[in-house]
Scaffold this motif. Structure first.
Motif, PDB file in Angstrom:
ATOM      1  N   PRO A 370      33.505  62.990  48.714  1.00  0.00           N
ATOM      2  CA  PRO A 370      33.206  61.691  48.099  1.00  0.00           C
ATOM      3  C   PRO A 370      33.743  61.544  46.682  1.00  0.00           C
ATOM      4  O   PRO A 370      34.246  60.469  46.319  1.00  0.00           O
ATOM      5  N   ASP A 371      33.655  62.590  45.867  1.00  0.00           N
ATOM      6  CA  ASP A 371      34.153  62.487  44.493  1.00  0.00           C
ATOM      7  C   ASP A 371      35.665  62.259  44.467  1.00  0.00           C
ATOM      8  O   ASP A 371      36.179  61.568  43.581  1.00  0.00           O
ATOM      9  N   TYR A 372      36.369  62.846  45.420  1.00  0.00           N
ATOM     10  CA  TYR A 372      37.817  62.641  45.528  1.00  0.00           C
ATOM     11  C   TYR A 372      38.105  61.178  45.850  1.00  0.00           C
ATOM     12  O   TYR A 372      38.981  60.553  45.222  1.00  0.00           O
ATOM     13  N   ILE A 373      37.373  60.623  46.794  1.00  0.00           N
ATOM     14  CA  ILE A 373      37.565  59.224  47.180  1.00  0.00           C
ATOM     15  C   ILE A 373      37.208  58.292  46.028  1.00  0.00           C
ATOM     16  O   ILE A 373      37.940  57.338  45.719  1.00  0.00           O
ATOM     17  N   LYS A 374      36.096  58.578  45.366  1.00  0.00           N
ATOM     18  CA  LYS A 374      35.655  57.707  44.267  1.00  0.00           C
ATOM     19  C   LYS A 374      36.586  57.783  43.066  1.00  0.00           C
ATOM     20  O   LYS A 374      36.723  56.813  42.314  1.00  0.00           O
ATOM     21  N   SER A 375      37.256  58.928  42.888  1.00  0.00           N
ATOM     22  CA  SER A 375      38.209  59.042  41.781  1.00  0.00           C
ATOM     23  C   SER A 375      39.397  58.109  41.976  1.00  0.00           C
ATOM     24  O   SER A 375      40.060  57.725  41.010  1.00  0.00           O
ATOM     25  N   ILE A 376      39.660  57.734  43.218  1.00  0.00           N
ATOM     26  CA  ILE A 376      40.748  56.797  43.526  1.00  0.00           C
ATOM     27  C   ILE A 376      40.254  55.358  43.506  1.00  0.00           C
ATOM     28  O   ILE A 376      40.806  54.494  42.823  1.00  0.00           O
ATOM     29  N   LEU A 377      39.198  55.097  44.254  1.00  0.00           N
ATOM     30  CA  LEU A 377      38.737  53.714  44.433  1.00  0.00           C
ATOM     31  C   LEU A 377      37.984  53.182  43.223  1.00  0.00           C
ATOM     32  O   LEU A 377      38.019  51.977  42.956  1.00  0.00           O
ATOM     33  N   GLY A 378      37.303  54.055  42.480  1.00  0.00           N
ATOM     34  CA  GLY A 378      36.527  53.606  41.330  1.00  0.00           C
ATOM     35  C   GLY A 378      37.355  52.890  40.284  1.00  0.00           C
ATOM     36  O   GLY A 378      37.064  51.740  39.915  1.00  0.00           O
ATOM     37  N   PRO A 379      38.411  53.524  39.745  1.00  0.00           N
ATOM     38  CA  PRO A 379      39.224  52.857  38.726  1.00  0.00           C
ATOM     39  C   PRO A 379      39.900  51.576  39.214  1.00  0.00           C
ATOM     40  O   PRO A 379      40.274  50.727  38.414  1.00  0.00           O
ATOM     41  N   LEU A 380      40.072  51.446  40.523  1.00  0.00           N
ATOM     42  CA  LEU A 380      40.728  50.261  41.070  1.00  0.00           C
ATOM     43  C   LEU A 380      39.765  49.106  41.303  1.00  0.00           C
ATOM     44  O   LEU A 380      40.187  48.005  41.642  1.00  0.00           O
ATOM     45  N   GLY A 381      38.466  49.343  41.167  1.00  0.00           N
ATOM     46  CA  GLY A 381      37.490  48.308  41.469  1.00  0.00           C
ATOM     47  C   GLY A 381      37.251  48.126  42.945  1.00  0.00           C
ATOM     48  O   GLY A 381      36.731  47.095  43.377  1.00  0.00           O
ATOM     49  N   MET A 382      37.596  49.124  43.742  1.00  0.00           N
ATOM     50  CA  MET A 382      37.481  49.012  45.196  1.00  0.00           C
ATOM     51  C   MET A 382      36.181  49.575  45.749  1.00  0.00           C
ATOM     52  O   MET A 382      35.999  49.616  46.977  1.00  0.00           O
ATOM     53  N   LEU A 383      35.260  49.998  44.888  1.00  0.00           N
ATOM     54  CA  LEU A 383      33.972  50.491  45.363  1.00  0.00           C
ATOM     55  C   LEU A 383      32.997  49.357  45.649  1.00  0.00           C
ATOM     56  O   LEU A 383      31.811  49.591  45.870  1.00  0.00           O
ATOM     57  N   GLN A 384      33.506  48.143  45.643  1.00  0.00           N
ATOM     58  CA  GLN A 384      32.700  46.982  46.018  1.00  0.00           C
ATOM     59  C   GLN A 384      33.075  46.473  47.410  1.00  0.00           C
ATOM     60  O   GLN A 384      32.533  45.474  47.861  1.00  0.00           O
ATOM     61  N   HIS A 385      33.990  47.142  48.070  1.00  0.00           N
ATOM     62  CA  HIS A 385      34.578  46.616  49.303  1.00  0.00           C
ATOM     63  C   HIS A 385      34.561  47.658  50.417  1.00  0.00           C
ATOM     64  O   HIS A 385      34.458  48.857  50.157  1.00  0.00           O
ATOM     65  N   PRO A 386      34.671  47.202  51.676  1.00  0.00           N
ATOM     66  CA  PRO A 386      34.576  48.110  52.817  1.00  0.00           C
ATOM     67  C   PRO A 386      35.591  49.249  52.762  1.00  0.00           C
ATOM     68  O   PRO A 386      36.715  49.081  52.278  1.00  0.00           O
ATOM     69  N   ILE A 387      35.174  50.395  53.295  1.00  0.00           N
ATOM     70  CA  ILE A 387      36.035  51.576  53.422  1.00  0.00           C
ATOM     71  C   ILE A 387      36.025  51.980  54.887  1.00  0.00           C
ATOM     72  O   ILE A 387      34.980  52.350  55.427  1.00  0.00           O
ATOM     73  N   VAL A 388      37.172  51.896  55.538  1.00  0.00           N
ATOM     74  CA  VAL A 388      37.279  52.247  56.954  1.00  0.00           C
ATOM     75  C   VAL A 388      37.858  53.652  57.074  1.00  0.00           C
ATOM     76  O   VAL A 388      38.855  53.975  56.412  1.00  0.00           O
ATOM     77  N   VAL A 389      37.240  54.480  57.890  1.00  0.00           N
ATOM     78  CA  VAL A 389      37.720  55.848  58.102  1.00  0.00           C
ATOM     79  C   VAL A 389      38.309  55.960  59.498  1.00  0.00           C
ATOM     80  O   VAL A 389      37.659  55.623  60.485  1.00  0.00           O
ATOM     81  N   ILE A 390      39.566  56.400  59.568  1.00  0.00           N
ATOM     82  CA  ILE A 390      40.172  56.750  60.848  1.00  0.00           C
ATOM     83  C   ILE A 390      40.382  58.257  60.836  1.00  0.00           C
ATOM     84  O   ILE A 390      40.752  58.840  59.816  1.00  0.00           O
ATOM     85  N   THR A 391      40.126  58.906  61.957  1.00  0.00           N
ATOM     86  CA  THR A 391      40.096  60.365  61.961  1.00  0.00           C
ATOM     87  C   THR A 391      40.515  60.924  63.302  1.00  0.00           C
ATOM     88  O   THR A 391      40.473  60.230  64.322  1.00  0.00           O
ATOM     89  N   ASP A 392      40.933  62.200  63.291  1.00  0.00           N
ATOM     90  CA  ASP A 392      41.251  62.883  64.545  1.00  0.00           C
ATOM     91  C   ASP A 392      40.011  63.508  65.164  1.00  0.00           C
ATOM     92  O   ASP A 392      40.071  64.102  66.240  1.00  0.00           O
ATOM     93  N   GLY A 393      38.865  63.392  64.494  1.00  0.00           N
ATOM     94  CA  GLY A 393      37.606  63.873  65.038  1.00  0.00           C
ATOM     95  C   GLY A 393      37.404  65.373  64.937  1.00  0.00           C
ATOM     96  O   GLY A 393      36.387  65.898  65.405  1.00  0.00           O
ATOM     97  N   GLU A 394      38.336  66.086  64.321  1.00  0.00           N
ATOM     98  CA  GLU A 394      38.235  67.541  64.262  1.00  0.00           C
ATOM     99  C   GLU A 394      37.367  68.036  63.117  1.00  0.00           C
ATOM    100  O   GLU A 394      36.997  69.213  63.091  1.00  0.00           O
TER     101      GLU A 394
END
Length: 490
Positions: A370-394
């Motif tokens: 989470p801290d890695y994700i927030k370090s990107i989205l926080g400064p951009l102002g994107m922590l107010q908007h949906p975050i979709v996760v796509i994954t290989d399920g592993e």
């Protein structure tokens, strides 16, 4: 005017400052024109024109300045409120101004003999000039295309690339006398991400060697393309009509049977060869070819209404966006996508190689804390908007950590299994406002390349912490197309 119309209008205006632009760590730029022709009629294997790099006019780079990191407690929802609309328009403008497409720097640390210390060296590996030429080509493209055309859209979401028709660069007539690389056979190397690399490399090989490109209807390449793009619009429409359109759009000669190959000057290459093919052309020229192909494909994305050559109805590339956001909101919704890929346990090994070439962290893009994700989205102002996760399920722990985080857990969206498929996931990520991926994954890098082709920056794949422990970009968006960084998968 409705709010989504306002947003789309501003997106279109911002497009003129958008294609492949970003803040640079270099001290000068060069002028270098890129083609801006309509992908429906141009020759993909044609040679683009580039000016002499010696005609450079230096100018200082823009500074990398972004908003402070702020975590919002409540998600901002689009509404009829002028404040909400203005906030979102401001965010879109801010995103366009904070791209780091051309970021490079001294992020490789090498040991200094007999000292126990390390020295920081550049991750450009002697290609500073090529990167500068490519950056200036993007600048020239923006200036040349400003005001000439409106961007096209994918799933009702505006792209940032104005597509113009170039009547002097149409696909030439196919001839039996000129060598032709034929894409054939049903077997291909690896998963879809690798197959997409092989397809893009086939186009590049044809251009680099000035040969034609052909494709068998019953082949891995045709199945790959028609699964996501270029479906026959009607089940009972004449095959000849579809074939003529396909050949003109893709500049690939279509062969229905092996018998019709007789008389052609054929070049046969295995998918292993195509996967490992590394072009030697300068970075800017390589990017121009690869992004042209991708722009062409996404101009003809499948909507679920067409059919492939076996008569099977095509899937809808918009299914992921529609499932998460719905038909109406999909136009203007602001969202991020995370691609979590564990790579059958090989991710750490691949990232170690990328660390040596780019300076990126060996775990960040793999573990997606989470801290890695927030370090990107926080400064951009994107922590107010949906975050979709796509994954290989592993690695289910990645999703569990994200959903348990108090700041972003409530923003996380997952695609239902019944609605998830490769094409829908690719489009969902490609048309997002911010993409966070794993540079060890060819699926992630294909998405990042597609986003560049449509004019979207904010592709976060190469990150590392600085001396103060703060995350930063060490190799910009363009690095996914740099063979010095990505080697064979560029």
């Amino acid at each position: 005017m409705e709010q989504h119309q306002i947003i789309l209008a501003v997106i279109a205006i911002l497009a003129w400052s958008g294609f492949l632009l970003g803040h640079s760590h270099f001290s000068k730029y060069v002028s270098n024109p890129l083609s801006s022709e309509d992908p429906r009629s141009r020759r993909l294997n044609g040679v683009a024109s580039y000016i002499d790099p010696k005609s450079i006019t230096p100018r200082p780079p823009d500074g990398l300045v972004g908003p402070d990191f702020v975590v919002q407690d409540e998600a901002l929802q689009l509404s009829d409120s002028p404040i909400a609309v203005n906030d979102n328009l401001g965010l879109l403008k801010s995103l366009k101004e904070t791209e780091e497409i051309w970021a490079r720097g001294d992020y490789i640390y090498v040991p200094i003999k007999r000292t126990g210390k390390f020295a920081a060296v550049s991750n450009t590996w002697g290609r500073e000039g090529e990167v500068a030429v490519a950056a200036a080509a993007a600048e020239e493209f923006k200036l040349a295309s400003a005001g000439l055309a409106m961007p096209f859209s994918v799933c009702d979401r505006a792209a940032d690339v104005p597509i113009l028709q170039n009547h002097n660069d149409e696909c030439p007539e196919f001839t039996q006398t000129k060598p032709l690389l034929i894409l054939e056979g049903l077997g291909a190397r690896g998963r879809t991400g690798n197959n997409l690399v092989e397809l893009l490399h086939a186009f590049q090989y044809a251009r680099d060697n000035d040969v034609q490109l052909g494709i068998m209807v019953k082949s891995w390449a045709m199945h790959l393309i028609q699964d996501m793009w270029m479906a026959n619009e009607a089940q009972n429409s004449p095959v000849a009509d579809w074939q003529a359109q396909f050949e003109q759009v893709m500049c690939m000669k279509v062969f229905q049977t092996e018998e019709v190959l007789e008389g052609w000057n054929l070049i046969h290459k295995t998918t292993v060869y195509l996967f490992q093919y590394v072009s030697e052309v300068p970075l800017g020229q390589y990017m121009a070819t690869q992004l042209d192909i991708l722009r062409t494909l996404f101009t003809h994305y499948n909507t679920g209404e067409g059919y492939n050559q076996q008569g099977r109805q095509s899937n809808d590339m918009c299914s992921g966006i529609n499932t998460i956001f719905g038909m109406e909101p999909r136009q203007s919704v602001i969202y991020s996508v995370i691609h979590s890929r564990y790579l059958e346990g090989q991710g750490a090994r691949i990232l170690k190689g990328l660390w040596k070439r780019s300076g990126c962290d060996t775990n960040g893009a793999l573990e997606m804390h989470p801290d890695y994700i927030k370090s990107i989205l926080g400064p951009l102002g994107m922590l107010q908007h949906p975050i979709v996760v796509i994954t290989d399920g592993e690695s289910p722990m990645v999703i569990e950590r994200l959903m348990a985080d108090p700041d972003i857990g409530g923003l996380i969206h997952l695609i239902p299994n019944e609605a998830s498929w490769l094409g829908g996931d690719i489009t969902l990520a490609t048309m997002s406002n911010v993409f966070i991926g794993n540079p060890a994954s060819t699926f992630s890098t294909f998405i990042a390349k597609s986003r560049l082709a449509l004019g979207f920056g904010h592709n976060y794949l190469f990150r590392a912490t600085d001396e103060g422990g703060l995350w930063r970009t060490v190799c910009g968006d363009h690095c996914v197309l740099d063979t010095g960084i990505m080697k064979v998968v560029a």
